[in-house]
Design a protein around this motif. Structure first.
Motif, PDB file in Angstrom:
ATOM      1  N   ALA A   5       0.819  -1.209   0.000  1.00  0.00           N
ATOM      2  CA  ALA A   5       0.000   0.000   0.000  1.00  0.00           C
ATOM      3  C   ALA A   5       0.855   1.262   0.000  1.00  0.00           C
ATOM      4  O   ALA A   5       0.342   2.357  -0.193  1.00  0.00           O
ATOM      5  CB  ALA A   5      -0.938  -0.001   1.202  1.00  0.00           C
ATOM      6  N   GLY A   6       2.170   1.127   0.230  1.00  0.00           N
ATOM      7  CA  GLY A   6       3.055   2.282   0.161  1.00  0.00           C
ATOM      8  C   GLY A   6       2.933   3.225   1.340  1.00  0.00           C
ATOM      9  O   GLY A   6       3.248   4.405   1.234  1.00  0.00           O
ATOM     10  N   LEU A   7       2.469   2.710   2.480  1.00  0.00           N
ATOM     11  CA  LEU A   7       2.309   3.565   3.660  1.00  0.00           C
ATOM     12  C   LEU A   7       3.390   3.214   4.674  1.00  0.00           C
ATOM     13  O   LEU A   7       3.388   2.127   5.234  1.00  0.00           O
ATOM     14  CB  LEU A   7       0.929   3.351   4.281  1.00  0.00           C
ATOM     15  CG  LEU A   7      -0.246   3.634   3.345  1.00  0.00           C
ATOM     16  CD1 LEU A   7      -1.521   3.013   3.881  1.00  0.00           C
ATOM     17  CD2 LEU A   7      -0.416   5.130   3.157  1.00  0.00           C
ATOM     18  N   ILE A   8       4.313   4.133   4.906  1.00  0.00           N
ATOM     19  CA  ILE A   8       5.428   3.834   5.792  1.00  0.00           C
ATOM     20  C   ILE A   8       4.976   3.893   7.247  1.00  0.00           C
ATOM     21  O   ILE A   8       4.133   4.702   7.609  1.00  0.00           O
ATOM     22  CB  ILE A   8       6.598   4.805   5.547  1.00  0.00           C
ATOM     23  CG1 ILE A   8       7.814   4.379   6.368  1.00  0.00           C
ATOM     24  CG2 ILE A   8       6.214   6.228   5.862  1.00  0.00           C
ATOM     25  CD1 ILE A   8       9.025   5.207   6.097  1.00  0.00           C
ATOM     26  N   SER A   9       5.498   2.988   8.060  1.00  0.00           N
ATOM     27  CA  SER A   9       5.217   3.047   9.492  1.00  0.00           C
ATOM     28  C   SER A   9       6.505   2.866  10.275  1.00  0.00           C
ATOM     29  O   SER A   9       7.182   1.859  10.148  1.00  0.00           O
ATOM     30  CB  SER A   9       4.225   1.961   9.890  1.00  0.00           C
ATOM     31  OG  SER A   9       4.182   1.869  11.303  1.00  0.00           O
ATOM     32  N   LEU A  10       6.853   3.857  11.076  1.00  0.00           N
ATOM     33  CA  LEU A  10       8.041   3.758  11.921  1.00  0.00           C
ATOM     34  C   LEU A  10       7.636   3.455  13.357  1.00  0.00           C
ATOM     35  O   LEU A  10       8.402   3.680  14.278  1.00  0.00           O
ATOM     36  CB  LEU A  10       8.852   5.061  11.884  1.00  0.00           C
ATOM     37  CG  LEU A  10       9.444   5.474  10.544  1.00  0.00           C
ATOM     38  CD1 LEU A  10      10.335   6.692  10.708  1.00  0.00           C
ATOM     39  CD2 LEU A  10      10.253   4.350   9.933  1.00  0.00           C
ATOM     40  N   GLY A  11       6.409   2.970  13.545  1.00  0.00           N
ATOM     41  CA  GLY A  11       5.961   2.706  14.905  1.00  0.00           C
ATOM     42  C   GLY A  11       5.289   1.349  15.041  1.00  0.00           C
ATOM     43  O   GLY A  11       4.471   1.138  15.918  1.00  0.00           O
ATOM     44  N   HIS A  12       5.683   0.418  14.170  1.00  0.00           N
ATOM     45  CA  HIS A  12       4.990  -0.865  14.162  1.00  0.00           C
ATOM     46  C   HIS A  12       5.207  -1.645  15.449  1.00  0.00           C
ATOM     47  O   HIS A  12       4.363  -2.448  15.832  1.00  0.00           O
ATOM     48  CB  HIS A  12       5.430  -1.686  12.953  1.00  0.00           C
ATOM     49  CG  HIS A  12       4.394  -2.639  12.475  1.00  0.00           C
ATOM     50  ND1 HIS A  12       3.138  -2.232  12.103  1.00  0.00           N
ATOM     51  CD2 HIS A  12       4.392  -3.978  12.332  1.00  0.00           C
ATOM     52  CE1 HIS A  12       2.424  -3.285  11.750  1.00  0.00           C
ATOM     53  NE2 HIS A  12       3.166  -4.352  11.879  1.00  0.00           N
ATOM     54  N   ALA A  13       6.322  -1.415  16.121  1.00  0.00           N
ATOM     55  CA  ALA A  13       6.614  -2.125  17.365  1.00  0.00           C
ATOM     56  C   ALA A  13       5.527  -1.849  18.406  1.00  0.00           C
ATOM     57  O   ALA A  13       5.310  -2.658  19.308  1.00  0.00           O
ATOM     58  CB  ALA A  13       7.970  -1.715  17.903  1.00  0.00           C
ATOM     59  N   ALA A  14       4.845  -0.727  18.277  1.00  0.00           N
ATOM     60  CA  ALA A  14       3.797  -0.390  19.235  1.00  0.00           C
ATOM     61  C   ALA A  14       2.715  -1.460  19.259  1.00  0.00           C
ATOM     62  O   ALA A  14       2.288  -1.905  20.317  1.00  0.00           O
ATOM     63  CB  ALA A  14       3.183   0.958  18.888  1.00  0.00           C
ATOM     64  N   PHE A  15       2.274  -1.897  18.081  1.00  0.00           N
ATOM     65  CA  PHE A  15       1.206  -2.897  18.020  1.00  0.00           C
ATOM     66  C   PHE A  15       1.695  -4.244  18.536  1.00  0.00           C
ATOM     67  O   PHE A  15       0.966  -4.983  19.188  1.00  0.00           O
ATOM     68  CB  PHE A  15       0.674  -3.003  16.594  1.00  0.00           C
ATOM     69  CG  PHE A  15       0.083  -1.719  16.102  1.00  0.00           C
ATOM     70  CD1 PHE A  15      -0.990  -1.149  16.763  1.00  0.00           C
ATOM     71  CD2 PHE A  15       0.598  -1.067  14.995  1.00  0.00           C
ATOM     72  CE1 PHE A  15      -1.539   0.041  16.327  1.00  0.00           C
ATOM     73  CE2 PHE A  15       0.055   0.124  14.553  1.00  0.00           C
ATOM     74  CZ  PHE A  15      -1.012   0.673  15.217  1.00  0.00           C
TER      75      PHE A  15
END
Lengths: 257, 293, 330
Positions: free
Chosen positions: C51-61
């Motif tokens: 989807a081309g959506l960057i996430s730099l906070g995936h560790a949160a989930f």
């Protein structure tokens, strides 16, 4: 009854008027062209019709229903599809997948059903695949089916955009400069394609700079100037309209006539 | 209460000034090359750590010389970073450049760990430790150095971009690379200048604040994130907005630490940042851009 | 079954490895974390790669899932499976609520917003001591059991983790090769055009964000039960970055690339341990060099290389496939 009715449509950007109190109707089953010099507001008009911009004022009625201010995907669901002036291809996908995206509205399955690949999915995939191949063949693109969209030349991409828009199954197809950047042969092909689309019963609203193409392909023409209506009529009416000739050729006309 | 708040404000401005310098560095690199440099915090660390290393011990260099050399070393690191990590990857996607700069930041931290170890160091204050009293609030002379130094550098950067030919050339590259190139501007050199300048600001922040906050090989990480937050808060497209964002973030943190909870002060900063992003994505002082279809 | 050839290969590898190398540390310990990372990376890849959506906070989930499992099983003594479901539900809700405002953002702004979300969650994990045990962490988390079969040895964890990984890969492959998957990729290619094709882009973005989040939560629950002890350190900004790196390293928009990236990035530090003090520096350098010289990712890059070699040997009948991601804007 008109398929598309525009009434009192206006839009300005930061004080600059792009479209001013525009009114026109597109009859069903015709090729209707909008022409005008650069900056006349043609693309702004398209963006409002397809729901990308919200008009400041006025109403857009499509198939006798108000669509003003609806989101683009809702407008698409009502049977309005479009192509773009600057290509908006899905370059990260194959040619077939591009057109299969167009079949989005004709299929139903959601995220979870797809992830589990429940029985209906395979059938639905096959159906979407068939529809997409049909539209590719219609636009004479069948030999590119398995290629990546990014590998195609410009002229082919122009037709691929049309195939993708047709896969949506539209009543009205907005085409934004389909012949821009095409050579003479390709333009002639494009002209035939537009007529064939119209013969399928799909109404075409066309924005185009190639006057020859516009005059040959259109049933009616609307001339825009500074966002408002300068003239409207059949190609021969437009060609003989004093105001149009003046606008296009400037003051010289005074002496020429 | 009023005195307490004054104290929080003074602390906030000091911390905010550091953030402002890091954010300014972020904004300069972002505007020049469209890269968010996650190694920005490492400039601060390298500046502070090399100043400590150069001035420490019996045969350490005199303070001013050590500071000058430390800043110079950091500028070299910045220039090398541009030349060998950013320039070869031109045209890469946002994600790719983010990972390159993160890789660079880990690399620099690794080098620092190797050279200086895991210990925490302090730099002696520039002009004594005698506190200055303002009402009930106190201020260290070093706080004044931080505020003054930041002020001078922000004005300097502003002057550089608005009054010098080189500064304007860097800005031209940020507007349109190709056009700048056609106008005869050496784009590559301008990029080096932008990274050098950004590293210079980071190093200055590092040496100014090191006497107050101490420093260690991993001190740059949090500062880098804070600088990025500040730059976004103020608006990435506008260097002076980034400075304002830095000061604001410092004040928010200091006030929430004092009045609400010191443990949650960073969280409060990030919550405010998210709210700004949700309601004014171009930042508080940035200009909204219109997307063309 | 050409579609699932890669999956069968992976499954074969999973079965063969412990038979060839029984009791090998790299198989029963490192490969288990690699499989866990693969679950996370495959989910994140749906969001980032497709989807081309960057996430730099995936560790949160990942963290919310792990802590929900840990808290529910240790404090309330409930069944681990129930706890896992609760974690998935909670994470899904958080993701659903955050998706709309966050996913309106693009590029660096999206990066910053997700980073901020990750930081907030980590700070809460550290600060809410009463609930999470604070920086000291939370211990005594019971192991999983399946109809009386206790998952209590390294080998058993190897089986569970790799089975879940295969399952997640299968789901991801199905998803990508479907109407919704095309919608995701279309969104990446051109958001306006996707809308014009009748795709509700907001709903699609929300959907993929939630799916990525719940797969991370699932991984978090597994992690908590496997480790029996968790602390906020495992869910930091650095771990988010590591996950992003796995996805990019393998090659964006490739499910097997994400699995590959997860394995490389899990084994690399294990191998770098021999360099002792140089470890951090070498890791950073490898990261940089890889992104500079192989921006399309190791897996996809190698794939392309292989394909070219094969084509040189046997002149292709089909036209050459285009370079992946030639136009791939992020």
């Amino acid at each position: 009854m008109a398929l598309l009715e525009i009434d009192g449509l206006s839009k300005s950007f930061g004080g600059v008027t792009a479209i001013a109190d525009l009114r026109f109707e597109v009859p069903k089953g015709q090729v209707y062209s909008v022409i005008g010099p650069n900056g006349a507001g043609k693309t702004t008009l398209f963006n409002m019709l397809s729901g990308i911009y919200r008009p400041d004022e006025g109403s857009i009625r499509f198939q006798e229903r108000e669509i003003t201010g609806l989101q683009p995907h809702k407008v698409a669901a009502m049977g309005l599809s479009r192509t773009f002036q600057n290509l908006q291809m899905f370059f990260n996908m194959s040619v077939l997948d591009n057109v299969m995206v167009g079949c989005h509205l004709r299929t139903r399955s959601g995220l979870f059903r797809a992830a589990l690949r429940l029985p209906g999915i395979v059938r639905e995939e096959r159906e979407a695949n068939r529809l997409a191949r049909e539209e590719l063949t219609f636009c004479d693109l069948e030999r590119f089916v398995d290629l990546e969209a990014g590998a195609l030349p410009y002229g082919v991409l122009k037709r691929l955009e049309i195939a993708r828009a047709l896969a949506v199954g539209p009543q009205l197809l907005l085409m934004d400069e389909p012949a821009a950047g095409l050579n003479d042969t390709e333009t002639a092909e494009m002209q035939r394609l537009i007529r064939r689309i119209c013969e399928r019963g799909i109404t075409v609203l066309l924005v185009e700079h190639d006057m020859g193409l516009v005059m040959r392909v259109s049933d009616r023409i609307l001339v825009l100037d500074y966002g408002s209506r300068l003239a409207e009529g059949t190609p021969s009416e437009i060609q003989n309209d004093r105001r149009v000739i003046e606008a296009y050729l400037g003051g010289e006309v005074q002496y020429a006539v | 209460m009023a005195d307490q708040i004054l104290q929080f404000l003074l602390t906030g401005i000091t911390v905010g000034a550091t953030y402002a310098l890091v954010a300014l560095g972020f904004a300069i690199i972002y505007n020049a090359s469209d890269v968010v440099n996650f190694a920005q915090g490492e400039f601060v660390m390298i500046g502070a750590m090399s100043a400590v290393a150069l001035s420490a011990g019996d045969n350490g260099l005199p303070m001013p010389v050590a500071l000058l050399l430390a800043v110079l070393i950091t500028v070299c690191v910045g220039v090398l970073l541009q030349r060998f990590a950013i320039a070869p990857a031109r045209g890469a996607s946002v994600v790719t450049t983010i990972i390159i700069t993160i890789g660079a930041s880990i690399f620099l931290r690794g080098v620092a760990l190797l050279v200086w170890g895991k210990d925490i160091f302090a730099l002696p204050a520039f002009s004594g430790e005698q506190p200055i009293h303002i009402g009930q609030a106190t201020l260290l002379p070093q706080n004044l150095w931080v505020m003054g130094g930041t002020g001078v550098m922000v004005l300097g950067v502003h002057w550089f971009f608005s009054h010098t030919a080189v500064g304007k050339a860097v800005l031209a590259c940020s507007c349109n690379r190709t056009a700048a190139h056609l106008m005869g501007i050496n784009v590559g050199l301008m990029m080096l200048i932008a990274y050098g300048l950004s590293a210079f600001l980071g190093a200055m922040a590092g040496v100014l604040v090191a006497p107050i906050t101490f420093t260690s090989y991993d001190a740059g990480v949090m500062l880098g994130l804070k600088g990025f937050s500040a730059a976004i808060l103020g608006g990435m497209g506008n260097p002076m907005g980034a400075v304002a964002g830095g000061l604001l973030l410092g004040l928010i943190e200091s006030l929430s630490a004092g009045l609400i909870s010191s443990g949650y002060k960073d969280a409060i900063g990030f919550v405010i940042l998210l709210l700004v992003l949700f309601f004014r994505p171009s930042g508080l002082f940035g200009r909204a851009s219109v997307e063309r279809v | 079954m050409k579609r699932l050839r890669g999956l069968f290969l992976l499954a074969l590898l999973v079965v063969v490895l412990p038979i060839l190398f029984p009791d090998n540390y790299y198989v029963t310990v490192v490969a288990v974390s690699a499989a866990l990372h693969a679950i996370l990376a495959v989910g994140l890849n749906l969001l980032m790669g497709y989807a081309g959506l960057i996430s730099l906070g995936h560790a949160a989930f990942f963290g919310v899932g792990a802590y929900t499992s840990a808290i529910i099983t240790t404090r309330f003594d409930l069944n681990p499976w129930l706890a896992m479901a609760a974690g998935i539900l909670l994470t899904g809700c958080i993701a659903f609520i955050m998706a709309r405002p966050i996913l309106r953002l693009k590029g660096h702004y999206l990066a910053m917003a997700t980073l901020g979300l990750g930081m907030i969650v980590q700070i809460v994990l550290v600060q809410a001591e009463g609930l999470t045990g604070g920086p000291d962490g939370l211990g005594g988390i019971p192991p999983l059991s399946l109809f009386g079969w206790e998952v209590d040895s390294d080998l058993r964890w190897y089986m569970v983790m790799s089975t879940v990984m295969l399952l997640v890969v299968w789901l991801a492959l199905n998803l990508i090769d479907s109407r919704s998957g095309r919608a995701l990729r279309a969104l990446h290619g051109s958001e306006v055009a996707a809308e014009m094709m009748g795709i509700d882009t907001t709903a699609t973005k929300t959907g993929v964000f939630v799916i990525a989040a719940i797969s991370a939560s699932l991984a978090g629950s597994l992690f908590a039960h496997q480790q029996a002890f968790i602390s906020p350190d495992s869910f930091s900004f650095f771990f988010s970055i590591e996950l992003v790196t796995m996805v990019v390293l393998g090659g964006m928009a490739s499910t097997f690339g994400a699995v590959f990236g997860a394995f490389v990035l899990t084994f690399l530090p294990e191998l770098l341990v021999v360099f002792e003090d140089y470890e951090v520096m070498i890791f950073g350098a490898i990261l940089m060099l890889m992104m500079i010289f192989l921006p399309q990712g190791l897996f996809v890059g190698l794939q392309g290389l292989l394909r070219r070699l094969l084509q040189q040997r046997a002149p292709a009948r089909l036209p050459a496939p285009a370079e992946e991601d030639k136009h791939g804007a992020a």
